[in-house]
Design an enzyme around this catalytic site. Sequence first.
Site, short mmCIF file in Angstrom:
data_model
loop_
_atom_site.label_atom_id
_atom_site.label_comp_id
_atom_site.label_asym_id
_atom_site.label_seq_id
_atom_site.Cartn_x
_atom_site.Cartn_y
_atom_site.Cartn_z
N ASP A 1 24.62 23.21 81.99
CA ASP A 1 24.12 23.72 80.72
C ASP A 1 24.62 22.86 79.56
O ASP A 1 23.87 22.58 78.62
CB ASP A 1 24.57 25.17 80.53
CG ASP A 1 23.87 26.12 81.49
OD1 ASP A 1 22.88 25.69 82.12
OD2 ASP A 1 24.32 27.26 81.62
N GLU A 139 19.01 29.69 91.29
CA GLU A 139 20.10 29.90 92.24
C GLU A 139 19.83 31.05 93.20
O GLU A 139 20.70 31.38 94.03
CB GLU A 139 21.41 30.12 91.49
CG GLU A 139 21.83 28.90 90.67
CD GLU A 139 23.07 29.13 89.85
OE1 GLU A 139 23.47 30.32 89.68
OE2 GLU A 139 23.66 28.14 89.37
#
Length: 211
Positions: A1, A139
């Site tokens: 991120d 994920e």
Amino acid sequence: DSDVFVLPFLAATHPAAARAMLEYRVRRLPAAREAALARGRQGARFAWESAADGRDVTPASARLATGDIVRIRTGELEEHIVGDVAWAAAHYLAWTGDEEFATGGGRELFLETARYWASRVRFDDDGRAHIYGVIGPDEYHEPVDDNAFTNVLARWNRRYAAALDGVACDERTRWLSVADALVDGLDRASGIYEQFSGFFDLEPLVIEEIA
């Protein structure tokens, strides 16, 4: 991120902070090289969750409220972090034109990440290149083969590095040939990428039907 979302903003608004983030990566190249070597690969493999010295400290498991132990494989398989670091460096250079970084630590980041991807792919009998056994940004599916985000980023990484001055001819040729052969899941008729190999064969899941 931090590499994909935060750094590009800082590159445009506070270049010194973006450079500091990239220097963090540069200083941890030795640990990233060791991580790649431990997996029998070349180049640099950056940690998903990095300790101060660059070692990956992603937990391997966690205990649910039920008491059950579940395996955590993001540190093991979420390898797009390698390309994320190179992509962040490219954004920084596009905004700043920082020649010192481009010819120093930035160059090392591009070369070592490209080397990792070149050693990470596997070829099938038809000559197509694949990246097997990863976790993409989604994920909830793991592990998967030929995650579109991972493969496209890895292809870009190799092509970017191959365009740098002074790259050995044989290495440049290998990077470009692997990039051209890499499967990306794109259906050219519709312009839609399959998220990973077999994604379109999954049973549709409508949240409101199971909530």
